[in-house]
Design a protein around this motif. Structure first.
Motif, short mmCIF file in Angstrom:
data_model
loop_
_atom_site.label_atom_id
_atom_site.label_comp_id
_atom_site.label_asym_id
_atom_site.label_seq_id
_atom_site.Cartn_x
_atom_site.Cartn_y
_atom_site.Cartn_z
N ILE A 179 -6.10 2.98 0.39
CA ILE A 179 -5.79 2.05 -0.38
C ILE A 179 -5.65 0.50 0.39
O ILE A 179 -5.89 -0.49 0.05
CB ILE A 179 -4.51 2.04 -1.25
CG1 ILE A 179 -4.42 0.88 -2.44
CG2 ILE A 179 -3.18 2.00 -0.57
CD1 ILE A 179 -5.32 1.18 -3.56
N SER A 180 -5.21 0.89 1.72
CA SER A 180 -4.95 -0.17 2.58
C SER A 180 -6.63 -0.87 2.82
O SER A 180 -6.53 -2.17 2.76
CB SER A 180 -4.36 0.25 3.95
OG SER A 180 -3.01 0.72 3.71
N LYS A 211 3.76 3.90 -4.48
CA LYS A 211 3.08 4.70 -5.35
C LYS A 211 2.35 4.22 -6.51
O LYS A 211 1.10 4.32 -6.89
CB LYS A 211 4.01 5.89 -5.95
CG LYS A 211 4.65 6.83 -4.92
CD LYS A 211 3.64 7.34 -4.07
CE LYS A 211 4.34 8.41 -2.96
NZ LYS A 211 3.37 8.47 -1.87
N GLY A 212 3.03 3.30 -7.22
CA GLY A 212 2.45 2.48 -8.29
C GLY A 212 1.17 1.78 -7.96
O GLY A 212 0.09 1.83 -8.83
N VAL A 213 0.99 0.96 -6.73
CA VAL A 213 -0.17 0.46 -6.42
C VAL A 213 -1.24 1.56 -5.74
O VAL A 213 -2.47 1.32 -6.06
CB VAL A 213 0.29 -0.31 -4.72
CG1 VAL A 213 -1.37 -1.00 -4.35
CG2 VAL A 213 1.10 -1.65 -5.62
N GLN A 214 -0.87 2.78 -5.32
CA GLN A 214 -1.73 3.59 -4.97
C GLN A 214 -2.39 4.11 -6.18
O GLN A 214 -3.62 4.47 -6.15
CB GLN A 214 -1.16 4.83 -4.35
CG GLN A 214 -0.68 4.40 -2.90
CD GLN A 214 0.34 5.53 -2.18
OE1 GLN A 214 0.50 6.48 -2.79
NE2 GLN A 214 0.67 5.28 -0.87
N ASN A 215 -1.69 3.94 -7.53
CA ASN A 215 -2.56 4.83 -8.62
C ASN A 215 -3.03 3.50 -9.44
O ASN A 215 -3.95 3.97 -10.23
CB ASN A 215 -1.34 5.36 -9.43
CG ASN A 215 -0.71 6.71 -8.84
OD1 ASN A 215 -1.52 7.38 -8.06
ND2 ASN A 215 0.47 6.77 -8.92
N ASN A 216 -2.74 2.01 -9.13
CA ASN A 216 -3.44 1.24 -9.89
C ASN A 216 -3.42 -0.09 -8.95
O ASN A 216 -2.15 -0.82 -9.01
CB ASN A 216 -2.57 0.95 -11.14
CG ASN A 216 -3.04 -0.15 -12.10
OD1 ASN A 216 -4.15 -0.68 -11.77
ND2 ASN A 216 -2.42 -0.52 -13.21
N GLY A 238 0.63 0.51 10.31
CA GLY A 238 0.58 1.59 10.72
C GLY A 238 -0.26 2.52 9.34
O GLY A 238 -1.01 3.73 9.46
N SER A 239 -0.20 1.66 8.12
CA SER A 239 -1.08 2.41 7.19
C SER A 239 -2.48 2.49 7.40
O SER A 239 -3.01 3.37 7.04
CB SER A 239 -0.83 1.43 5.76
OG SER A 239 0.67 1.53 5.40
N GLU A 284 0.85 -1.23 -0.18
CA GLU A 284 -0.03 -0.13 -0.07
C GLU A 284 0.92 1.22 0.17
O GLU A 284 0.30 2.26 -0.37
CB GLU A 284 -0.95 -0.10 1.31
CG GLU A 284 -0.36 0.23 2.49
CD GLU A 284 0.59 -0.71 3.07
OE1 GLU A 284 1.04 -0.53 4.22
OE2 GLU A 284 0.65 -2.12 2.45
N ARG A 285 2.21 1.14 0.50
CA ARG A 285 3.03 2.39 0.52
C ARG A 285 3.76 2.67 -0.94
O ARG A 285 4.39 3.50 -1.04
CB ARG A 285 3.78 2.25 1.50
CG ARG A 285 3.21 2.20 2.84
CD ARG A 285 4.12 1.99 3.97
NE ARG A 285 5.71 2.26 4.10
CZ ARG A 285 6.58 1.65 4.77
NH1 ARG A 285 6.05 1.07 5.56
NH2 ARG A 285 7.73 2.00 4.90
#
Length: 191
Positions: free
Chosen positions: A133-134, A96-101, A120-121, A93-94
């Protein structure tokens, strides 16, 4: 460069010393060796060092750069899985690629990778985007483990207990499995 002894033998001897102190103080904790391995194309080459895997050599916790995935990383993870070692992606989840896709995670899970969320996320320690996203990955049942990713007792500390008390079991009925059952299976080397 650091001049630290990171050999498996040294680490085991230090764990044994700490475990002795823990037992002497009647603390019911068992320390297990393991490491978060930073992604490189040499994952198959480092398997002989037992500190790079966990669960009797069946799993490897793999971390990536925050801002981008390297070229052909998925092929390297696939080859690792073919070798008999299941990749566990640390705090996806940390990235950036996952946060965008989020489809990146779906593809990795479908190819046999497991996911470890950072506690922590879920608590918002890394910002709203990471928190959102988490929860989405939890909702889509893409998460197999939740870890503390603790670095010390001041900042990035142990917050897994906060998750246990703050996650709504009705929304995430598999939370007990993710926090308790799956890690026990991993340590035992079970599938």
């Amino acid at each position: 460069m650091y001049n630290k002894n990171t050999s498996y033998e040294f680490i085991i001897s230090e764990i044994d010393k700490l475990q002795s102190i823990i037992y002497d103080n009647n603390i019911n904790i068992k320390i297990h060796p393991g490491a978060e391995v930073f992604f490189n194309y040499n994952l198959l080459e480092i398997l002989e060092n037992p500190i790079t895997t966990i669960g009797n050599g069946k799993y490897m916790l793999v971390e990536f750069q925050t801002f981008q995935f390297p070229e052909d990383y998925d092929q390297t993870l696939y080859e690792l899985a073919l070798s008999g070692v299941t990749p566990i992606i640390a705090h996806p989840e940390r990235y950036k690629g996952v946060q965008n896709n989020i489809n990146i995670i779906e593809k990795l899970v479908d190819s046999g990778c497991l996911m470890q969320l950072d506690a922590g996320s879920l608590l918002g320690h890394f910002g709203d985007k990471c928190k959102d996203i988490s929860f989405k990955m939890m909702e889509y049942r893409m998460i197999h483990f939740i870890g503390s990713d603790a670095h010390n007792d001041k900042k990035r500390c142990f917050c897994l207990g906060d998750i246990v008390g703050n996650i709504d079991n009705s929304n995430f009925p598999n939370i007990k499995q993710i926090i308790y059952d799956n890690p026990l299976k991993l340590i035992a080397g079970d599938s």
